[in-house]
Design an enzyme around this catalytic site. Structure first.
Site, PDB file in Angstrom:
ATOM      1  N   LEU A 161       0.834  -1.200   0.000  1.00 26.13           N
ATOM      2  CA  LEU A 161       0.000   0.000   0.000  1.00 26.13           C
ATOM      3  C   LEU A 161       0.869   1.251   0.000  1.00 26.13           C
ATOM      4  O   LEU A 161       1.790   1.378   0.815  1.00 26.13           O
ATOM      5  CB  LEU A 161      -0.899   0.011   1.244  1.00 26.13           C
ATOM      6  CG  LEU A 161      -1.910  -1.127   1.363  1.00 26.13           C
ATOM      7  CD1 LEU A 161      -2.364  -1.266   2.807  1.00 26.13           C
ATOM      8  CD2 LEU A 161      -3.097  -0.884   0.470  1.00 26.13           C
ATOM      9  N   ASP A 162       0.591   2.144  -0.927  1.00 22.47           N
ATOM     10  CA  ASP A 162       1.211   3.460  -0.867  1.00 22.47           C
ATOM     11  C   ASP A 162       0.650   4.202   0.350  1.00 22.47           C
ATOM     12  O   ASP A 162      -0.478   3.946   0.775  1.00 22.47           O
ATOM     13  CB  ASP A 162       0.897   4.229  -2.155  1.00 22.47           C
ATOM     14  CG  ASP A 162       1.381   5.663  -2.099  1.00 22.47           C
ATOM     15  OD1 ASP A 162       2.563   5.873  -1.799  1.00 22.47           O
ATOM     16  OD2 ASP A 162       0.563   6.570  -2.340  1.00 22.47           O
TER      17      ASP A 162
END
Length: 811
Positions: A491-492
């Site tokens: 996940l960014d």
């Protein structure tokens, strides 16, 4: 057929002239498509040169478009269309299996329509595909090649209409019925004729009439299958249609015309039921098409008129009344209203829209009137892109389906050879010809791969349709399958796990007062008001966050004087007779402030929590620290729950990737509950980490906002874009698009994909079991041809219906 709208409505030249005509001060425009240049004549009294340059830049996106993506919906009007036919057309489009890199346009080796030869694919065209179950050709070609592509598709002898994302209505039908409707009618005729032959055969003296009835049944029930089989033979292909026709003819030859007629009837009935059932998988496109208004109320050059949405140009002002659908993407310039975005983003609650907020085509204006400035043309709106994505997804086949397409050809040829062996070998053992041939025809029916061929697309298209209704867009069947095997989700941080914009989280005064979400002491409220008044003239994002926090609490800011700013450090100004300063610790170096030691300890504590601290102080006669305001990019409300849901769904590891500082990233990671945090990453570092995670744990999904994460999205086994309603890059790069900023949909993607995989395994296993069971029964229990027909067609319908269950899947 026509794959394009009339030139006067669709060309870039027409759009540019319309836009320049609507722009006051533009006298004329000349366009050079070869050099890709625009030249404007303008009235310098009305427009300055920078304004003209800005106007030209706004048109650049339309003018500079080099490739057109054309999704053509196959029209089964007046002819039989099947998945085998679509495979045949795909082979023609790609030059009989030539590699995509070998595809060239306009290098036809024979004249269009020459028997036995197919035109080569079009110059500049990228890999082409057709899927009748999806009902779509997917073609990408250079814009100048539109006319050659049109002419080429005409040589395929298939009627097609513009894709659903195209604005113009489809052309009028030449026939009153579609092929599906005709096949349903022919199936009814086959049933009547079959029963008539059966009755006549058992009535004295009506043997000749029985043959006539059976001939009618063969003619009605075999027309579509024979046509499809012959078309495949011309391309040196063997398909299921041909097997069924051969089995029916064989039944007639051995004196069992009733069994042959029953085979053709049940085969036709099976096709009709499949067409009816699979038509439901295309409802996602139909539902999206209904969201698009045909006209809009437009104000242009001081005049208001109702125009077709394809005539709307950039910067037009669209008036949207309560209860109406918003016709195009744009930005609110006047009014405030709640907008229902459920149809596009899947959000259950209306979202309040006011000045400066973006609105999307197809959403519903619920309460107040809005004036919207157009930012995208109708064919480029988010809704149009969604329609195109769903169309393209229907045409992009899953790995299992592509394997079955290739397997079908070899398997069908094997069935014919095996049938010949079963028919001939017993003759050398003294068995009667009629008995051996009858058994061989029964084997051909039982071994035919209808259920195998239909099992995958029915499931995949149902999953795509299910996701589309929830604002989850799979860009092809292969990605539905890919999601099932994901072991790691990366996940960014910014804009994915967090909101992506700074917010005030803490306001702490020198006397220890703390401003909270509920309330706070007067000193804390006053500190926020003073800080916001000073920061109001600053353009820094942190300054804007402080101002927004004060405005959200209804605090009245005061006009300041003697405003001064030091870039990257802080600001100061005179506020109500006091000199107030706000900035980072470096801004106050060299000054002696009362309470400074306490303030620096508080700033260090806040920074350890991943927050940015702004110190606010009073200068002049009695310099003193007033307090500290902390700002942070806060975690989304659903992020922690989304991470828990992913782990519950069976994902082995959830990690966070960010270019932010380690102490900020660690704080967000702890709050979100991820397994690992990787900070201070450059784009190339993210790519390296994705490869390392794949090597250690297995397939990796990358989740980002689709802009700075584009390389990582493209490298991961599955790229998932968040909030793609506002970014074109997400739609282009990712494999799966979540139209709403709802991380909880990630677990749904995984769950839906794994349910699809289980359904595929069940369908394939059932189809193979039925074939094996019927073959064993034929050889050891003398299974009759009618029972083999019922088993074969019944199994085909059952796997179709089992796949369609995914339309109703819920996590």
């Amino acid at each position: 057929m026509s794959t394009a709208t009339p030139p006067e409505h669709d060309s870039c030249l027409s759009l540019i002239h319309e836009a320049t005509h609507a722009q006051p001060g533009i006298v004329a425009a000349q366009v050079d498509p070869v050099r890709a240049q625009m030249t404007f004549d303008y009235d310098s009294q009305q427009l300055a040169e920078p304004e003209v340059a800005h106007f030209a830049l706004e048109l650049a996106a339309t003018f500079q478009k080099r490739f057109e993506d054309c999704a053509l919906r196959l029209d089964s009007e007046g002819r039989g269309v099947c998945e085998s036919c679509a495979l045949l057309w795909s082979n023609r489009l790609n030059g009989h299996g030539a590699r995509p890199s070998e595809a060239r346009v306009g290098e036809a080796q024979s004249a269009p329509g020459t028997p036995g030869r197919s035109p080569s694919p079009q110059r500049g065209a990228r890999p082409l595909s057709a899927s009748y179950l999806g009902g779509v050709f997917s073609i990408t070609y250079p814009a100048p090649e539109e006319a050659p592509v049109n002419r080429y598709v005409q040589t395929l002898e298939v009627r097609a209409e513009p894709g659903a994302a195209s604005v113009p209505p489809p052309p009028a039908r030449r026939f009153p019925f579609t092929a599906d409707q005709l096949e349903a009618a022919f199936t009814g005729v086959t049933l009547v004729a079959m029963l008539g032959g059966w009755w006549a055969e058992r009535s004295a003296g009506l043997g000749g009439a029985a043959m006539v009835w059976y001939a009618v049944a063969y003619l009605a029930g075999g027309t579509f299958g024979l046509k499809g089989g012959l078309e495949s033979l011309r391309e040196r292909r063997v398909d299921v249609d041909l097997l069924m026709v051969l089995a029916a003819v064989g039944a007639w030859l051995v004196g069992a015309p009733f069994e042959g007629a029953m085979l053709l009837f049940l085969f036709s009935l099976s096709n009709v039921l499949q067409a009816f059932a699979l038509d439901r998988t295309r409802n996602a496109i139909r539902a999206l098409m209904k969201l698009r208004p045909k006209t809009a109320l437009v104000r242009r050059s001081g005049r208001t008129a109702t125009l077709p949405i394809e005539r709307i140009v950039l910067n037009d002002i669209v008036l949207v009344r309560p209860g109406e659908r918003i016709p195009v993407d744009g930005v609110v310039i006047e009014g405030e209203s709640a907008v229902d975005q459920a149809s596009i983003t899947g959000e259950s609650m209306p979202v309040n829209k006011q000045f400066g907020d973006a609105v999307l085509a197809g959403t519903i204006n619920a309460t107040g009137g809005l004036e919207v400035r157009v930012t995208k043309l109708a064919q480029d709106s988010t809704l149009a892109k969604m329609i195109k994505l769903v169309e393209d997804a229907h045409s992009q086949k899953a790995k299992t389906q592509r394997w079955l397409d290739a397997f079908e050809q070899r398997y069908a040829a094997f069935v014919i050879v095996f049938t010949a062996v079963v028919a001939v070998v017993p003759l050398f053992l003294g068995e009667a010809f009629d008995t051996a041939f009858y058994r061989a025809m029964t084997v051909m029916v039982a071994a035919s791969p209808c259920a195998l061929v239909i099992s995958t697309p029915a499931s995949i298209l149902s999953a795509i349709g299910n996701g589309a209704r929830r604002g989850i867009l799979f860009k092809g069947g292969v990605h539905v399958e890919q999601a099932a095997g994901i072991q790691v989700v990366a996940l960014d941080k910014t804009g994915t796990l967090t909101e992506g914009k700074p917010r005030v989280t803490d306001v702490v005064t020198a006397d220890g007062g703390q401003l909270t979400a509920v309330g706070g002491p007067p000193s804390a409220v006053e500190l926020l008001r003073l800080g916001a008044s000073v920061e109001a003239k600053s353009e820094h994002p942190l300054a804007k966050a402080i101002v927004q926090a004060a405005q959200a609490r209804g605090l009245k800011l005061v006009e300041v004087t003697n405003f001064q700013s030091v870039s990257g450090q802080g600001v100061r100004a005179t506020v109500e007779g006091q000199e107030i300063a706000a900035g980072n610790a470096r801004y106050f170096d060299g000054l002696t402030l009362a309470g400074e030691e306490m303030a620096r300890r508080e700033m260090a504590r806040l920074q350890d929590e991943g927050k940015t601290a702004v110190l606010v102080a009073r200068l002049a006669s009695e310099p003193a620290v007033l307090g500290v305001i902390a700002i942070a990019d806060v975690l989304r409300r659903d992020s922690a729950q989304a991470v828990r849901d992913l782990k519950a769904a069976g994902v082995a590891r959830v990690v966070m990737l960010t270019g932010d500082h380690a102490h900020v990233a660690e704080a967000i990671g702890r709050e979100a509950g991820v397994d690992a945090v990787h900070a201070d990453l450059l784009p190339q570092d993210k790519l390296r980490l994705i490869r390392d995670l794949r090597a250690q744990y297995g397939p990796v999904a990358m989740v980002g906002d689709g802009v700075n994460d584009a390389p990582a999205l493209a490298t991961a086994d599955l790229g998932i874009a968040m909030g793609a309603a506002g970014t074109d890059v997400a739609l282009e790069t990712a494999d799966v698009v979540l139209m709403a900023d709802d991380l909880r949909q990630l677990a749904y993607v995984i769950a839906l994909s794994r349910a699809t995989r289980r359904t595929l395994i069940a369908n394939l296993g059932f189809a193979l079991l039925m074939i094996a069971l019927m073959l064993a029964t034929i050889f050891f229990a003398e299974l009759s041809l009618p029972l083999a027909v019922v088993g074969h067609e019944g199994g085909t319908v059952l796997v179709s219906l089992n796949g369609l269950r995914l339309l109703a899947f819920r996590r």
